[in-house]
Scaffold this motif. Structure first.
Motif, PDB file in Angstrom:
ATOM      1  N   UNK A 175      15.800  -2.260  12.879  1.00  0.00           N
ATOM      2  CA  UNK A 175      16.161  -1.831  13.938  1.00  0.00           C
ATOM      3  C   UNK A 175      16.118  -2.238  15.236  1.00  0.00           C
ATOM      4  N   UNK A 176      14.833  -3.295  15.237  1.00  0.00           N
ATOM      5  CA  UNK A 176      14.230  -3.980  16.278  1.00  0.00           C
ATOM      6  C   UNK A 176      15.394  -4.845  16.783  1.00  0.00           C
ATOM      7  N   UNK A 177      16.309  -5.466  15.814  1.00  0.00           N
ATOM      8  CA  UNK A 177      17.223  -6.435  16.095  1.00  0.00           C
ATOM      9  C   UNK A 177      18.474  -5.696  16.675  1.00  0.00           C
ATOM     10  N   UNK A 178      18.553  -4.284  16.709  1.00  0.00           N
ATOM     11  CA  UNK A 178      19.751  -3.700  17.241  1.00  0.00           C
ATOM     12  C   UNK A 178      20.743  -3.303  15.970  1.00  0.00           C
ATOM     13  N   UNK A 179      20.193  -3.499  14.696  1.00  0.00           N
ATOM     14  CA  UNK A 179      21.117  -2.936  13.704  1.00  0.00           C
ATOM     15  C   UNK A 179      20.700  -1.892  12.925  1.00  0.00           C
ATOM     16  N   UNK A 180      21.560  -1.090  12.314  1.00  0.00           N
ATOM     17  CA  UNK A 180      21.019   0.340  11.672  1.00  0.00           C
ATOM     18  C   UNK A 180      20.781  -0.206  10.247  1.00  0.00           C
ATOM     19  N   UNK A 181      19.337   0.263   9.955  1.00  0.00           N
ATOM     20  CA  UNK A 181      18.937   0.077   8.427  1.00  0.00           C
ATOM     21  C   UNK A 181      19.423   1.057   7.402  1.00  0.00           C
ATOM     22  N   UNK A 182      19.712   0.626   6.661  1.00  0.00           N
ATOM     23  CA  UNK A 182      19.979   1.433   5.342  1.00  0.00           C
ATOM     24  C   UNK A 182      19.062   1.167   3.991  1.00  0.00           C
ATOM     25  N   UNK A 183      18.830   1.997   3.245  1.00  0.00           N
ATOM     26  CA  UNK A 183      17.922   2.267   2.176  1.00  0.00           C
ATOM     27  C   UNK A 183      18.720   2.748   1.074  1.00  0.00           C
ATOM     28  N   UNK A 184      19.060   2.143  -0.046  1.00  0.00           N
ATOM     29  CA  UNK A 184      19.840   2.923  -1.420  1.00  0.00           C
ATOM     30  C   UNK A 184      18.847   2.493  -2.591  1.00  0.00           C
ATOM     31  N   UNK A 185      18.365   3.780  -2.984  1.00  0.00           N
ATOM     32  CA  UNK A 185      17.278   3.687  -4.280  1.00  0.00           C
ATOM     33  C   UNK A 185      18.125   3.624  -5.479  1.00  0.00           C
ATOM     34  N   UNK A 186      17.749   2.497  -6.097  1.00  0.00           N
ATOM     35  CA  UNK A 186      18.612   2.169  -7.547  1.00  0.00           C
ATOM     36  C   UNK A 186      17.961   3.056  -8.381  1.00  0.00           C
ATOM     37  N   UNK A 187      16.560   3.083  -8.533  1.00  0.00           N
ATOM     38  CA  UNK A 187      15.886   3.809  -9.561  1.00  0.00           C
ATOM     39  C   UNK A 187      14.369   4.517  -8.902  1.00  0.00           C
ATOM     40  N   UNK A 188      13.928   5.445  -9.485  1.00  0.00           N
ATOM     41  CA  UNK A 188      12.684   5.981  -9.412  1.00  0.00           C
ATOM     42  C   UNK A 188      11.944   6.258 -10.949  1.00  0.00           C
ATOM     43  N   UNK A 189      10.675   5.857 -11.131  1.00  0.00           N
ATOM     44  CA  UNK A 189      10.377   6.213 -12.255  1.00  0.00           C
ATOM     45  C   UNK A 189       8.829   6.137 -12.306  1.00  0.00           C
ATOM     46  N   UNK A 190       8.063   6.610 -13.132  1.00  0.00           N
ATOM     47  CA  UNK A 190       6.702   6.662 -13.217  1.00  0.00           C
ATOM     48  C   UNK A 190       6.473   6.034 -14.591  1.00  0.00           C
ATOM     49  N   UNK A 191       5.419   5.057 -14.599  1.00  0.00           N
ATOM     50  CA  UNK A 191       4.836   4.261 -15.619  1.00  0.00           C
ATOM     51  C   UNK A 191       3.641   3.717 -15.497  1.00  0.00           C
ATOM     52  N   UNK A 192       3.083   3.002 -16.458  1.00  0.00           N
ATOM     53  CA  UNK A 192       1.637   2.197 -16.483  1.00  0.00           C
ATOM     54  C   UNK A 192       2.002   0.883 -15.837  1.00  0.00           C
ATOM     55  N   UNK A 193       0.994   0.373 -15.273  1.00  0.00           N
ATOM     56  CA  UNK A 193       1.167  -0.918 -14.703  1.00  0.00           C
ATOM     57  C   UNK A 193       1.419  -1.991 -15.806  1.00  0.00           C
ATOM     58  N   UNK A 194       1.969  -3.046 -15.760  1.00  0.00           N
ATOM     59  CA  UNK A 194       1.947  -4.202 -16.405  1.00  0.00           C
ATOM     60  C   UNK A 194       0.537  -4.991 -16.472  1.00  0.00           C
ATOM     61  N   UNK A 195       0.300  -5.810 -17.193  1.00  0.00           N
ATOM     62  CA  UNK A 195      -0.993  -6.616 -16.973  1.00  0.00           C
ATOM     63  C   UNK A 195      -0.897  -7.479 -15.877  1.00  0.00           C
ATOM     64  N   UNK A 196      -0.026  -8.150 -15.613  1.00  0.00           N
ATOM     65  CA  UNK A 196       0.175  -8.977 -14.319  1.00  0.00           C
ATOM     66  C   UNK A 196       0.039  -8.285 -13.235  1.00  0.00           C
ATOM     67  N   UNK A 197       0.768  -7.068 -13.049  1.00  0.00           N
ATOM     68  CA  UNK A 197       0.611  -5.987 -11.901  1.00  0.00           C
ATOM     69  C   UNK A 197      -0.770  -5.523 -11.764  1.00  0.00           C
ATOM     70  N   UNK A 198      -1.477  -5.185 -12.762  1.00  0.00           N
ATOM     71  CA  UNK A 198      -3.082  -4.888 -12.745  1.00  0.00           C
ATOM     72  C   UNK A 198      -3.809  -5.792 -12.063  1.00  0.00           C
ATOM     73  N   UNK A 199      -3.545  -7.214 -12.506  1.00  0.00           N
ATOM     74  CA  UNK A 199      -4.432  -8.074 -11.845  1.00  0.00           C
ATOM     75  C   UNK A 199      -4.047  -8.357 -10.711  1.00  0.00           C
ATOM     76  N   UNK A 200      -2.785  -8.326 -10.089  1.00  0.00           N
ATOM     77  CA  UNK A 200      -2.313  -8.518  -8.619  1.00  0.00           C
ATOM     78  C   UNK A 200      -2.786  -7.378  -7.786  1.00  0.00           C
ATOM     79  N   UNK A 201      -2.907  -6.104  -8.464  1.00  0.00           N
ATOM     80  CA  UNK A 201      -3.195  -4.969  -7.625  1.00  0.00           C
ATOM     81  C   UNK A 201      -4.611  -4.775  -7.546  1.00  0.00           C
ATOM     82  N   UNK A 202      -5.526  -5.424  -8.476  1.00  0.00           N
ATOM     83  CA  UNK A 202      -6.711  -5.334  -8.558  1.00  0.00           C
ATOM     84  C   UNK A 202      -7.177  -3.692  -9.175  1.00  0.00           C
ATOM     85  N   UNK A 203      -6.445  -3.204 -10.202  1.00  0.00           N
ATOM     86  CA  UNK A 203      -6.383  -1.846 -10.617  1.00  0.00           C
ATOM     87  C   UNK A 203      -6.650  -1.979 -12.178  1.00  0.00           C
TER      88      UNK A 203
END
Length: 239
Positions: free
Chosen positions: A91-119
């Protein structure tokens, strides 16, 4: 006391202003070095150094023996110094932002994600996949993980729309105040979704962790910005 701008930086700034004002459009050739040296009252090597600075910023391209030409600019240009939502930067560049959600789901983190997130490896997250646009043009694909612990019980994932930062602020009263980011160049034929996905294979990956004031993790984002459509800058200054 701040340092005085050099001749090179002053000339570069004036030429950047000319380009931004539209005096030179994409594909236009800048005046020859001899003309610019007369305009600014400096030597040709000084002009040449200013043109190299513009080329380093991705604003022009020099073809030896031909001249220096203004190049096409990305749809969006944003700085990395300030933590802000992608929609705000668009928006700061004078353009209109848009957001299209392809998917939403709930799951448990993968091992590499847990390591990166520290969880913990059993941490439950909401996985979001979003296509981000500027004036209807796709500029990025984003994979986002949000710990379900920050959401109210029984939360309806369909309520997650638009900017995630806006959702955190307006729906949960939660604010991302600092983050940790890594930037990588990525070449892949397996990033993205939708009708344009096959057309792009070169990206700038912004791998980010977002935290609130108490250092609670709010979001882990892997956002793949299409090369040439979204550009990042870093403002650096002398100590």
């Amino acid at each position: 006391m701040p340092a005085r701008p050099t001749l090179v930086s002053r000339i570069s700034a004036d030429l950047r202003a000319d380009i931004a004002a539209g005096h030179y459009a994409t594909g236009d050739r800048l005046p020859p070095e001899v003309t610019l040296s007369k305009r600014f009252g400096v030597s040709r090597p000084t002009v040449r150094a200013a043109l190299r600075e513009l080329e380093g910023l991705g604003l022009v391209q020099t073809q030896h023996g031909v001249g220096t030409f203004v190049v096409e600019q990305p749809a969006v240009r944003a700085g990395l110094e300030q933590l802000e939502s992608i929609t705000d930067s668009i928006r700061a560049t004078g353009k209109e932002p848009g957001m299209l959600y392809s998917s939403r789901l709930t799951r448990v983190v993968l091992p590499e994600e847990a390591a990166r997130m520290g969880v913990d490896s059993q941490t439950e997250v909401v996985e979001l996949r979003r296509t981000i646009t500027a004036d209807g043009e796709v500029v990025a694909y984003s994979y986002d993980l949000m710990p379900t612990a920050i959401l109210p019980p029984g939360f309806d994932l369909e309520r997650l729309t638009g900017s995630i930062f806006d959702f955190l602020r307006n729906e949960l009263g939660v604010y991302a105040v600092h983050g940790l980011a890594e930037v990588h160049a990525v070449h892949s034929d397996h990033v993205g979704w939708g009708p344009e996905a096959a057309a792009h294979n070169l990206f700038v990956l912004l791998n980010q962790l977002h935290y609130d004031r108490s250092d609670r993790l709010l979001l882990y984002s892997r956002t793949y910005f299409i090369e040439g459509r979204y550009s990042f800058t870093i403002f650096r200054r002398e100590r």
